[in-house]
Motif scaffolding. Structure first.
Motif, PDB file in Angstrom:
ATOM      1  N   ASP A  90       0.831  -1.322   0.040  1.00 29.98           N
ATOM      2  CA  ASP A  90       0.114   0.152  -0.006  1.00 29.98           C
ATOM      3  C   ASP A  90       0.842   1.259   0.019  1.00 29.98           C
ATOM      4  O   ASP A  90       0.308   2.361  -0.124  1.00 29.98           O
ATOM      5  N   GLY A  91       2.307   1.227  -0.061  1.00 29.85           N
ATOM      6  CA  GLY A  91       2.975   2.105   0.171  1.00 29.85           C
ATOM      7  C   GLY A  91       3.191   2.933   1.524  1.00 29.85           C
ATOM      8  O   GLY A  91       3.906   4.097   1.372  1.00 29.85           O
ATOM      9  N   ILE A  92       2.763   2.461   2.357  1.00 24.09           N
ATOM     10  CA  ILE A  92       3.072   2.962   3.689  1.00 24.09           C
ATOM     11  C   ILE A  92       4.310   2.551   4.254  1.00 24.09           C
ATOM     12  O   ILE A  92       5.015   3.558   4.911  1.00 24.09           O
ATOM     13  N   VAL A  93       4.949   1.696   4.012  1.00 25.89           N
ATOM     14  CA  VAL A  93       6.319   1.234   4.338  1.00 25.89           C
ATOM     15  C   VAL A  93       7.225   1.177   3.218  1.00 25.89           C
ATOM     16  O   VAL A  93       6.882   0.514   2.059  1.00 25.89           O
ATOM     17  N   THR A  94       8.415   1.787   3.100  1.00 28.45           N
ATOM     18  CA  THR A  94       9.373   1.602   1.790  1.00 28.45           C
ATOM     19  C   THR A  94      10.230   0.534   1.825  1.00 28.45           C
ATOM     20  O   THR A  94      10.911   0.198   0.811  1.00 28.45           O
ATOM     21  N   ASN A  95      10.666   0.349   3.104  1.00 31.16           N
ATOM     22  CA  ASN A  95      11.907  -0.858   3.471  1.00 31.16           C
ATOM     23  C   ASN A  95      11.808  -1.288   4.629  1.00 31.16           C
ATOM     24  O   ASN A  95      10.854  -0.946   5.747  1.00 31.16           O
ATOM     25  N   GLN A  96      12.581  -2.438   4.834  1.00 28.03           N
ATOM     26  CA  GLN A  96      12.669  -3.197   6.201  1.00 28.03           C
ATOM     27  C   GLN A  96      13.143  -2.282   7.101  1.00 28.03           C
ATOM     28  O   GLN A  96      12.702  -2.370   8.424  1.00 28.03           O
ATOM     29  N   CYS A  97      14.068  -1.495   7.082  1.00 35.93           N
ATOM     30  CA  CYS A  97      14.557  -0.623   8.099  1.00 35.93           C
ATOM     31  C   CYS A  97      13.687   0.415   8.558  1.00 35.93           C
ATOM     32  O   CYS A  97      13.259   0.639   9.840  1.00 35.93           O
ATOM     33  N   PHE A 113      10.351  -0.059   8.541  1.00 34.40           N
ATOM     34  CA  PHE A 113       9.387  -1.052   9.199  1.00 34.40           C
ATOM     35  C   PHE A 113       9.900  -1.392  10.755  1.00 34.40           C
ATOM     36  O   PHE A 113       9.003  -1.044  11.532  1.00 34.40           O
ATOM     37  N   SER A 114      10.930  -1.643  10.758  1.00 36.39           N
ATOM     38  CA  SER A 114      11.564  -2.030  11.967  1.00 36.39           C
ATOM     39  C   SER A 114      11.445  -0.790  12.998  1.00 36.39           C
ATOM     40  O   SER A 114      11.316  -0.961  14.085  1.00 36.39           O
ATOM     41  N   VAL A 115      11.992   0.399  12.728  1.00 32.04           N
ATOM     42  CA  VAL A 115      12.253   1.769  13.344  1.00 32.04           C
ATOM     43  C   VAL A 115      10.836   2.137  13.658  1.00 32.04           C
ATOM     44  O   VAL A 115      10.538   2.370  14.901  1.00 32.04           O
ATOM     45  N   HIS A 116      10.043   2.364  12.641  1.00 31.92           N
ATOM     46  CA  HIS A 116       8.644   3.028  12.863  1.00 31.92           C
ATOM     47  C   HIS A 116       7.610   2.463  13.184  1.00 31.92           C
ATOM     48  O   HIS A 116       6.634   2.733  13.745  1.00 31.92           O
ATOM     49  N   TRP A 117       7.457   1.123  13.087  1.00 38.55           N
ATOM     50  CA  TRP A 117       6.306   0.183  13.032  1.00 38.55           C
ATOM     51  C   TRP A 117       6.702  -0.739  14.237  1.00 38.55           C
ATOM     52  O   TRP A 117       5.817  -1.014  15.193  1.00 38.55           O
ATOM     53  N   LEU A 118       7.767  -1.118  14.390  1.00 38.86           N
ATOM     54  CA  LEU A 118       8.122  -2.344  15.534  1.00 38.86           C
ATOM     55  C   LEU A 118       8.771  -1.706  16.764  1.00 38.86           C
ATOM     56  O   LEU A 118       9.041  -2.230  17.741  1.00 38.86           O
ATOM     57  N   ALA A 149       9.118 -12.836  16.639  1.00 36.21           N
ATOM     58  CA  ALA A 149       9.033 -11.469  16.956  1.00 36.21           C
ATOM     59  C   ALA A 149       8.860 -11.562  18.301  1.00 36.21           C
ATOM     60  O   ALA A 149       8.113 -12.630  18.912  1.00 36.21           O
ATOM     61  N   SER A 150       9.597 -10.392  19.201  1.00 36.60           N
ATOM     62  CA  SER A 150       9.139 -10.271  20.538  1.00 36.60           C
ATOM     63  C   SER A 150       7.786  -9.761  20.951  1.00 36.60           C
ATOM     64  O   SER A 150       7.095  -9.294  20.071  1.00 36.60           O
ATOM     65  N   LEU A 151       7.427  -9.843  22.092  1.00 36.02           N
ATOM     66  CA  LEU A 151       6.252  -9.355  22.542  1.00 36.02           C
ATOM     67  C   LEU A 151       6.313  -7.826  22.464  1.00 36.02           C
ATOM     68  O   LEU A 151       5.297  -7.392  21.913  1.00 36.02           O
ATOM     69  N   ALA A 152       7.330  -7.228  22.790  1.00 35.75           N
ATOM     70  CA  ALA A 152       7.563  -5.871  22.542  1.00 35.75           C
ATOM     71  C   ALA A 152       7.263  -5.414  21.239  1.00 35.75           C
ATOM     72  O   ALA A 152       6.539  -4.453  20.985  1.00 35.75           O
ATOM     73  N   ALA A 153       7.802  -6.236  20.087  1.00 33.39           N
ATOM     74  CA  ALA A 153       7.744  -5.775  18.626  1.00 33.39           C
ATOM     75  C   ALA A 153       6.059  -5.829  18.060  1.00 33.39           C
ATOM     76  O   ALA A 153       5.853  -4.959  17.612  1.00 33.39           O
ATOM     77  N   LEU A 154       5.591  -7.137  18.779  1.00 29.41           N
ATOM     78  CA  LEU A 154       4.278  -7.203  18.203  1.00 29.41           C
ATOM     79  C   LEU A 154       3.428  -5.923  18.955  1.00 29.41           C
ATOM     80  O   LEU A 154       2.259  -5.599  18.497  1.00 29.41           O
ATOM     81  N   SER A 155       3.599  -5.778  20.187  1.00 29.19           N
ATOM     82  CA  SER A 155       2.910  -4.937  20.985  1.00 29.19           C
ATOM     83  C   SER A 155       3.000  -3.496  20.088  1.00 29.19           C
ATOM     84  O   SER A 155       2.063  -2.518  20.192  1.00 29.19           O
TER      85      SER A 155
END
Length: 105
Positions: A14-21, A23-28, A46-52
């Motif tokens: 959907d173009g909300i995330v452009t790359n894995q980095c 995603f890791s920083v802004h969403w997880l 994935a850790s509970l913290a990342a899923l949360s």
């Protein structure tokens, strides 16, 4: 496909995330290489913290889009909502697993 893979794929499509980095920083709320490490390691989840963090961020974006006056953003909320539910369900299940060391008394 695990829930992080599914979320990343849908957000990227959907173009909300452009790359894995990003995603890791802004969403997880993790380091730049967190998602890449999880993806490369077939025996790590994935850790509970990342899923949360992912669940909370998806809910925030869904709610923000739903409250928008723009029809396009309200449609995005309709698309994000099922993904948000899937992530919350995965988080709930992981929190209840016996393998979770945080669950011990």
């Amino acid at each position: 496909m695990n829930i992080l893979e599914e979320a990343y794929s849908e957000l990227e499509r959907d173009g909300i995330v452009t790359n894995q980095c990003a995603f890791s920083v802004h969403w997880l709320n993790k380091s730049r290489r967190y998602f890449s490490m999880i993806r490369a390691s077939h025996d790590r989840d994935a850790s509970l913290a990342a899923l949360s963090s992912l669940a909370a961020n998806l809910k925030y974006h869904t709610d923000t889009c739903r409250e928008s006056r723009l029809g396009e953003l309200r449609q995005k909320a309709d698309w994000l909502y099922p993904l948000t539910q899937k992530v919350w369900t995965a988080l709930y299940k992981k929190a209840l697993t016996r393998d979770n060391p945080a669950r011990t008394l």
